[in-house]
Design a protein around this motif. Structure first.
Motif, mmCIF file in Angstrom:
data_model
loop_
_atom_site.group_PDB
_atom_site.id
_atom_site.type_symbol
_atom_site.label_atom_id
_atom_site.label_comp_id
_atom_site.label_asym_id
_atom_site.label_seq_id
_atom_site.Cartn_x
_atom_site.Cartn_y
_atom_site.Cartn_z
ATOM 1 N N UNK A 123 71.532 15.688 71.035
ATOM 2 C CA UNK A 123 70.671 16.161 69.954
ATOM 3 C C UNK A 123 70.149 17.555 70.202
ATOM 4 N N UNK A 124 69.724 17.818 71.431
ATOM 5 C CA UNK A 124 69.202 19.143 71.784
ATOM 6 C C UNK A 124 70.306 20.196 71.709
ATOM 7 N N UNK A 125 71.496 19.838 72.156
ATOM 8 C CA UNK A 125 72.623 20.774 72.062
ATOM 9 C C UNK A 125 72.969 21.050 70.603
ATOM 10 N N UNK A 126 72.958 20.005 69.782
ATOM 11 C CA UNK A 126 73.240 20.168 68.352
ATOM 12 C C UNK A 126 72.257 21.108 67.687
ATOM 13 N N UNK A 127 70.974 20.977 68.049
ATOM 14 C CA UNK A 127 69.945 21.855 67.494
ATOM 15 C C UNK A 127 70.179 23.305 67.914
ATOM 16 N N UNK A 128 70.861 23.492 69.050
ATOM 17 C CA UNK A 128 71.165 24.832 69.539
ATOM 18 C C UNK A 128 72.526 25.324 69.039
ATOM 19 N N UNK A 129 73.171 24.507 68.195
ATOM 20 C CA UNK A 129 74.449 24.917 67.613
ATOM 21 C C UNK A 129 75.676 24.533 68.412
ATOM 22 N N UNK A 130 75.509 23.671 69.412
ATOM 23 C CA UNK A 130 76.630 23.233 70.248
ATOM 24 C C UNK A 130 76.998 21.815 69.834
ATOM 25 N N UNK A 131 78.177 21.661 69.240
ATOM 26 C CA UNK A 131 78.635 20.347 68.781
ATOM 27 C C UNK A 131 79.259 19.595 69.938
ATOM 28 N N UNK A 132 78.725 18.424 70.229
ATOM 29 C CA UNK A 132 79.212 17.608 71.338
ATOM 30 C C UNK A 132 78.924 16.145 71.013
ATOM 31 N N UNK A 133 79.885 15.275 71.245
ATOM 32 C CA UNK A 133 79.627 13.846 71.051
ATOM 33 C C UNK A 133 79.046 13.294 72.353
ATOM 34 N N UNK A 134 78.339 12.181 72.245
ATOM 35 C CA UNK A 134 77.757 11.581 73.441
ATOM 36 C C UNK A 134 78.846 11.149 74.417
ATOM 37 N N UNK A 172 73.346 23.588 78.333
ATOM 38 C CA UNK A 172 72.608 22.330 78.516
ATOM 39 C C UNK A 172 71.218 22.592 79.075
ATOM 40 N N UNK A 173 71.131 23.428 80.107
ATOM 41 C CA UNK A 173 69.830 23.728 80.710
ATOM 42 C C UNK A 173 68.893 24.374 79.698
ATOM 43 N N UNK A 174 69.425 25.279 78.897
ATOM 44 C CA UNK A 174 68.621 25.931 77.874
ATOM 45 C C UNK A 174 68.165 24.928 76.818
ATOM 46 N N UNK A 175 69.073 24.069 76.378
ATOM 47 C CA UNK A 175 68.736 23.061 75.365
ATOM 48 C C UNK A 175 67.669 22.100 75.877
ATOM 49 N N UNK A 176 67.662 21.855 77.183
ATOM 50 C CA UNK A 176 66.656 20.966 77.782
ATOM 51 C C UNK A 176 65.334 21.675 78.024
ATOM 52 N N UNK A 177 65.306 22.988 77.836
ATOM 53 C CA UNK A 177 64.078 23.737 78.052
ATOM 54 C C UNK A 177 63.821 24.080 79.508
ATOM 55 N N UNK A 178 64.864 24.074 80.320
ATOM 56 C CA UNK A 178 64.708 24.427 81.736
ATOM 57 C C UNK A 178 64.487 25.936 81.828
ATOM 58 N N UNK A 179 63.392 26.303 82.423
ATOM 59 C CA UNK A 179 63.041 27.720 82.557
ATOM 60 C C UNK A 179 63.339 28.257 83.950
ATOM 61 N N UNK A 180 63.230 27.408 84.955
ATOM 62 C CA UNK A 180 63.536 27.809 86.330
ATOM 63 C C UNK A 180 64.410 26.742 86.962
ATOM 64 N N UNK A 181 65.240 27.172 87.876
ATOM 65 C CA UNK A 181 66.156 26.268 88.550
ATOM 66 C C UNK A 181 66.138 26.611 90.033
ATOM 67 N N UNK A 182 65.838 25.625 90.851
ATOM 68 C CA UNK A 182 65.790 25.824 92.301
ATOM 69 C C UNK A 182 67.025 25.165 92.906
ATOM 70 N N UNK A 183 67.806 25.956 93.593
ATOM 71 C CA UNK A 183 69.008 25.451 94.239
ATOM 72 C C UNK A 183 68.781 25.398 95.747
ATOM 73 N N UNK A 184 69.315 24.377 96.369
ATOM 74 C CA UNK A 184 69.160 24.248 97.838
ATOM 75 C C UNK A 184 69.937 25.323 98.544
#
Length: 73
Positions: free
Chosen positions: A30-41, A61-73
Motif C-alpha cells: 500500500x505504501x509503495x502504491x501511494x508512492x507510485x510503485x506498483x507491486x503485488x503482495x 521501500x525504505x522511503x515508502x516506510x518513512x525510514x529517515x536514517x539507516x544504521x548499518x553494522x
C-alpha cells in the motif's frame, strides 16, 4: 575477511525495517502504491524472500516506510 552474502544482508535490512515500523507486506504494498510503485503482495514477498531486488527498489521501500536514517553494522 569473511565473504558476505549481500542479498541476504539486503533482505535482512528490509525485513528489520518492516518490523521496526510494524509493517506487514500488505502495508508495504500500500505504501509503495501511494508512492507510485506498483507491486503485488505475492511479488513483494517473493522478491524479499529471494533477496533479489535492486538497490533502487530497497530505497523505494525504505522511503515508502518513512525510514529517515539507516544504521548499518
Amino acid at each position: 575477511m569473511p565473504v558476505i552474502d549481500w542479498s541476504a544482508y539486503a533482505k535482512g535490512v528490509l525485513r528489520a525495517e518492516m518490523l521496526r515500523k510494524g509493517m506487514s507486506y500488505a502495508d508495504l504494498v500500500g505504501a509503495l502504491g501511494a508512492a507510485g510503485v506498483k507491486e503485488s503482495e505475492a511479488n513483494l514477498r517473493n522478491k524479499v524472500s529471494r533477496g533479489s531486488f535492486t538497490a533502487a527498489f530497497l530505497f523505494q521501500c525504505l522511503s515508502a516506510m518513512g525510514v529517515k536514517t539507516l544504521h548499518l553494522d
